[in-house]
Structure formats: structure tokens, C-alpha cells
Design a protein around this motif. Structure first.
Motif, PDB file in Angstrom:
ATOM      1  N   GLY A   1      86.558  37.588 -17.304  1.00  0.00           N
ATOM      2  CA  GLY A   1      87.113  38.873 -17.672  1.00  0.00           C
ATOM      3  C   GLY A   1      87.884  38.894 -18.982  1.00  0.00           C
ATOM      4  N   GLN A   2      87.653  37.903 -19.858  1.00  0.00           N
ATOM      5  CA  GLN A   2      88.352  37.909 -21.152  1.00  0.00           C
ATOM      6  C   GLN A   2      87.841  39.052 -22.024  1.00  0.00           C
ATOM      7  N   ASP A   3      88.745  39.608 -22.813  1.00  0.00           N
ATOM      8  CA  ASP A   3      88.327  40.688 -23.699  1.00  0.00           C
ATOM      9  C   ASP A   3      87.594  40.115 -24.916  1.00  0.00           C
ATOM     10  N   SER A   4      86.883  40.983 -25.659  1.00  0.00           N
ATOM     11  CA  SER A   4      86.042  40.533 -26.769  1.00  0.00           C
ATOM     12  C   SER A   4      86.850  39.877 -27.888  1.00  0.00           C
ATOM     13  N   GLY A   5      88.046  40.383 -28.137  1.00  0.00           N
ATOM     14  CA  GLY A   5      88.875  39.783 -29.193  1.00  0.00           C
ATOM     15  C   GLY A   5      89.247  38.350 -28.870  1.00  0.00           C
ATOM     16  N   THR A   6      89.597  38.112 -27.614  1.00  0.00           N
ATOM     17  CA  THR A   6      89.957  36.743 -27.197  1.00  0.00           C
ATOM     18  C   THR A   6      88.744  35.819 -27.287  1.00  0.00           C
ATOM     19  N   ILE A   7      87.580  36.340 -26.842  1.00  0.00           N
ATOM     20  CA  ILE A   7      86.361  35.521 -26.883  1.00  0.00           C
ATOM     21  C   ILE A   7      85.974  35.195 -28.326  1.00  0.00           C
ATOM     22  N   ALA A   8      86.102  36.169 -29.231  1.00  0.00           N
ATOM     23  CA  ALA A   8      85.780  35.928 -30.639  1.00  0.00           C
ATOM     24  C   ALA A   8      86.715  34.879 -31.236  1.00  0.00           C
ATOM     25  N   HIS A   9      88.015  34.967 -30.886  1.00  0.00           N
ATOM     26  CA  HIS A   9      88.977  33.986 -31.383  1.00  0.00           C
ATOM     27  C   HIS A   9      88.645  32.600 -30.831  1.00  0.00           C
ATOM     28  N   PHE A  10      88.241  32.572 -29.546  1.00  0.00           N
ATOM     29  CA  PHE A  10      87.861  31.316 -28.915  1.00  0.00           C
ATOM     30  C   PHE A  10      86.668  30.695 -29.656  1.00  0.00           C
ATOM     31  N   ALA A  11      85.674  31.527 -30.005  1.00  0.00           N
ATOM     32  CA  ALA A  11      84.505  31.034 -30.744  1.00  0.00           C
ATOM     33  C   ALA A  11      84.911  30.440 -32.080  1.00  0.00           C
TER      34      ALA A  11
END
Length: 363
Positions: free
Chosen positions: A102-112
Motif C-alpha cells: 500500500g505504499q504511495d507512488s511518491g514513496t515507491i519512486a523514491h525507493f527506486a
């Protein structure tokens, strides 16, 4: 995830397929798992935590991997490809987990961004390790090659030279040819020559380098001369490689009386007579004094002209017109001068030993 990463690398990077599928496979998977764990520990740390970083062990391991590739004679292509492929596989799985969580897209992009920054750091560490290992091994090999050149030119016993060649991993040729090359041109000349060419430290005359070129005999010598055109080199004779100091000695002797001018290549093989005649300068001076003694009573200018004419007469076997052409005088002048020479030398001009003496003295 580590198992999937190893499987993807095995399929996608053929250079590692054998290592990954063999006894080292479990160890490699363990290393991949450790690298993933290090990354997760790194991104899980609370902000403002102390300066100790879990990244250091991973960077050390990546650095060691780069050094190992260099020691095994491999480029970094396969390792960097494995890093890139591993990052894609890992990120695909991490992204799937993040979405399910359930992570939001901003967090996932930062993770990438952090995933690929981590892979970049590992890659950079491996590149540094690879470069350092090459630099270290190249420096060591250069020292061994310089030592080999030194013992060759010092005339050390054969077993000492062979041991030095083995340490330097140098494949011995049939012959070596010594070159004297102006120092400013040395690097450019080395790039043109056989990779086995040795460079001797401080062995040549002032402001020249000594290079020992493998297998430059026969037709290869003509090719070598063409390569050296305009470089101002002096080329010694080819000698069996264990006797190359003879080649250098001849090049050094030639440099004393026939230095390169205007960048021209000097071939010692074209100066053999001069080398013999000038081998003992004092003996040559004594020989000339004896040969020209009959002219001692003439005026200096006259004696010089008579000696010049006698030299032409010897070199052209008494052919008056050829002597005159070589001296740029009239044939009658040659006749007049040789009449005077015969008066002074008498029967000595018919004595083979005296003719030999005069030929060498006036050469």
C-alpha cells in the motif's frame, strides 16, 4: 529474492553461468542476499542516526570483487552487467512488495531511486578495485621487465636472465635489437613496436632511451626502419636475445661518430667500415701518420690535395676520369698530382701491404 536474482544473472550473463551453477553457487547466493540485506538496512535507518554506515561492508565486498576480476584477467563487462540485471530483478520484486503493502507512488519512486543509487555505488567500488588491481599488477610487471632489461645488458649469467624473464612473464624471442631513441620520442616509438619490447632504465647516453626490440632481423628490420622514420633513432644489429648487450654497445659506438641528424634513422649496419676503423682512435691516428709520412715535406695545402687525390686513386682503382669527377678537377690535374705522389711513395704504391695501409688510413 536473492535466489531469483542469481537465476536471472545465470541466464542473462553467460560469463557467470558456470560459476553460479557450480560449487560456488550457494556462496554467491549468500553474497547477493547479504547485499540486499545491506540495502534494506540502509534505507530502513531512522533519519539523523549516527554516522556509522551499514554500506561500508558492501562497498568493501564490491571493491574486492573488482580486484578479483582483474586478477583473473577479466574485464568488468560481465560484473557490471550482473549488477544491472540484478538491480532490475530486485527492484521488480521490491516494487511488487511495496505495491502490495500500500505504499504511495511518491514513496515507491523514491525507493527506486535509492535502489539504483545503491547499485551505482557498488559498481563504482568494483570499478575502483579493478583499476587499482590493474595498476598494482602493471607496476609490478613493469618493474620486472625493467629488471630483465637490466640483467640482460649487465651480462648476468643465463640462469639469472631466464629467471628474470619468467618473473616478468616475458616470452623470449629469437633475437633482440637495441635502439637508442631520443627521450622525448620514446613513448611514441614504444607504441609502434612489438609489445614485448623492453625499455632499459638509464642505460643509454645522455638524453636517450634504450629499447630492446624482439625479432627485428631480416625483412622485419626494413619494416622497423620505416616505423622509426623521423624519430632520430640509432639501430644496433640483431643479436641472439641473450647477447643483446653487443647490439647496444655497437649502437653507442656508432652514436659517437654518426649521430642522428634531423630525425634521420641511423643504421649501424651501414657504418661497419667506420666502426672498424674507429675502434681504436689512437691506432688510427698512428696509422694515418705512418701512411702520410712521405707527404710530410710538402706544404700543408699541397699535402692535403695529394692525400685527397691518393684516396680517390685508391677508391676508384686508378681510373683517372672517375677520380677527377669525384674531386671536381680536370683529369690532367689528377695526372699531375699522382705523378708527384709516385715520386714521394716510390715502390710502396705497388706493395699490397702498403696499399692496404693507405686504404684504411684514408678511408
Amino acid at each position: 529474492m536473492a535466489a531469483q536474482t542469481v537465476e536471472a544473472i545465470t541466464d542473462g550473463v553467460p560469463a557467470y553461468a558456470k560459476a553460479f551453477s557450480g560449487p560456488l553457487g550457494p556462496q554467491i547466493e549468500k553474497a547477493v542476499r547479504a547485499a540486499l540485506g545491506t540495502f534494506l538496512n540502509l534505507v530502513s535507518r531512522p533519519a539523523g542516526r549516527g554516522q556509522g554506515s551499514p554500506l561500508a561492508p558492501a562497498l568493501e565486498a564490491a571493491y574486492a570483487l573488482g580486484r578479483g576480476e582483474a586478477r583473473n584477467g577479466r574485464s568488468l563487462d560481465a560484473l557490471l552487467a550482473a549488477y544491472r540485471l540484478g538491480a532490475r530483478v530486485a527492484w521488480r520484486e521490491l516494487a511488487a512488495i511495496s505495491v502490495r503493502g500500500g505504499q504511495d507512488s511518491g514513496t515507491i519512486a523514491h525507493f527506486a531511486e535509492q535502489v539504483f543509487a545503491y547499485i551505482d555505488e557498488l559498481s563504482a567500488a568494483s570499478v575502483a578495485g579493478h583499476a587499482d588491481e590493474l595498476a598494482t599488477s602493471n607496476r609490478a610487471r613493469r618493474r620486472h621487465l625493467e629488471h630483465l632489461a637490466q640483467v640482460l645488458l649487465a651480462g648476468e649469467p643465463e640462469h639469472v636472465v631466464l629467471a628474470a624473464a619468467e618473473r616478468a612473464e616475458w616470452a623470449s624471442p629469437q633475437t633482440l635489437t637495441a635502439l637508442l631513441v631520443p627521450e622525448p620520442a620514446t613513448r611514441a616509438v614504444l607504441e609502434l613496436l612489438d609489445a614485448r619490447t623492453l625499455q632499459a632504465a638509464e642505460a643509454g647516453p645522455d638524453e636517450t632511451s634504450v629499447l630492446l626490440v624482439p625479432d627485428a632481423q631480416g625483412v622485419s628490420r626494413a619494416h622497423l626502419m620505416r616505423l622509426l622514420a623521423g624519430r632520430g633513432a640509432i639501430v644496433g644489429p640483431s643479436r641472439p636475445w641473450l647477447q643483446v648487450r653487443e647490439s647496444l654497445a655497437r649502437a653507442v659506438r656508432t652514436a659517437r661518430f654518426a649521430p642522428s641528424a634531423g630525425g634521420a634513422v641511423v643504421d649501424t649496419e651501414e657504418h661497419l667500415v667506420s666502426l672498424v676503423v674507429n675502434a681504436d682512435p689512437q691506432a688510427l691516428a698512428d696509422l694515418r701518420e705512418k701512411a702520410l709520412a712521405p707527404l710530410a715535406g710538402e706544404r700543408s695545402a699541397t699535402a692535403e690535395k695529394l692525400a685527397e687525390t691518393l684516396r680517390g686513386w685508391l677508391l676508384h682503382h686508378g681510373r683517372r676520369d672517375e677520380v677527377a669527377a669525384a674531386l671536381f678537377v680536370h683529369p690532367q690535374t689528377v695526372r699531375y698530382r699522382m705523378t708527384r705522389v709516385r715520386e714521394l711513395y716510390g715502390d710502396r704504391l705497388r706493395d699490397p701491404q702498403w696499399l692496404l695501409l693507405l686504404t684504411v688510413a684514408l678511408a
